[in-house]
Motif scaffolding. Structure first.
Motif, mmCIF file in Angstrom:
data_model
loop_
_atom_site.group_PDB
_atom_site.id
_atom_site.type_symbol
_atom_site.label_atom_id
_atom_site.label_comp_id
_atom_site.label_asym_id
_atom_site.label_seq_id
_atom_site.Cartn_x
_atom_site.Cartn_y
_atom_site.Cartn_z
ATOM 1 N N ARG A 82 0.848 -1.192 0.000
ATOM 2 C CA ARG A 82 0.000 0.000 0.000
ATOM 3 C C ARG A 82 0.883 1.241 0.000
ATOM 4 N N PRO A 83 0.712 2.111 -0.985
ATOM 5 C CA PRO A 83 1.538 3.329 -1.025
ATOM 6 C C PRO A 83 1.414 4.178 0.238
ATOM 7 N N GLU A 84 0.210 4.214 0.836
ATOM 8 C CA GLU A 84 0.037 5.043 2.037
ATOM 9 C C GLU A 84 0.851 4.532 3.227
ATOM 10 N N ARG A 85 1.287 3.280 3.187
ATOM 11 C CA ARG A 85 2.162 2.731 4.224
ATOM 12 C C ARG A 85 3.626 2.824 3.805
ATOM 13 N N GLY A 86 3.867 3.342 2.600
ATOM 14 C CA GLY A 86 5.239 3.445 2.103
ATOM 15 C C GLY A 86 5.799 2.113 1.656
#
Length: 165
Positions: free
Chosen positions: A115-119
């Motif tokens: 997930r991009p939001e978790r890097g």
């Protein structure tokens, strides 16, 4: 600079790059688009989410189904591994029916949630083939996926013009 074309098996120069209109053979790669339906995808994800996800490196979550592997020492322990999850049976059957995957026998499954939001991301790496061989099969779900590949050789690539360009 190049994008793999599943219809031709070529790496084709991207339109707005210095390689537009050029291509080269890219053997050993097969891309099967729409391998499963959206309904099958939703069912698989729902079944995956019934099992626990474990946090892993680089911000991802992971589910492992397979023997325990120590890649540094090149050792393998079957441990409590008793086979792939039941929801994988249909996918494996579809793979067996596919000519390019007909001789593929999966011995492990890793469900990875990026997930991009978790890097979360995968750093560039070489997959270790000492145990499973040189074939890697990936089924990407829920979003478009880009796999960037690079050559590990300094040999030159023979480019040729793409017809119609």
């Amino acid at each position: 600079n190049f994008t793999y074309c599943p219809a031709s098996g070529l790496a084709v120069g991207n339109e707005h790059s210095e390689f537009a209109g050029w291509a080269f053979p890219f053997p050993g790669v097969s891309l099967l688009e729409e391998f499963i339906t959206e309904d099958e995808e939703a069912e698989i994800v729902e079944l995956m989410d019934r099992d626990d996800w474990k946090p892993s490196q680089s911000g991802r979550r992971k589910q492992d189904y397979g023997p325990k592997v120590n890649f540094k020492k090149q050792r393998l322990k079957a441990g409590s591994f008793s086979g792939l999850p039941s929801f994988s049976k249909k996918i494996v059957a579809q793979m067996e029916a596919c000519p390019v995957l007909g001789d593929f026998f999966p011995v492990e499954q890793c469900n990875l949630d990026y997930r991009p939001e978790r890097g979360s991301a995968i750093d560039p790496h070489f997959d270790d083939c000492w145990l499973w061989g040189e074939r890697l099969v990936s089924l990407n779900l829920l979003s478009p996926t880009v796999l960037s590949m690079s050559r590990d050789s300094e040999d030159s690539i023979q480019l040729f013009p793409v017809a119609g360009k």
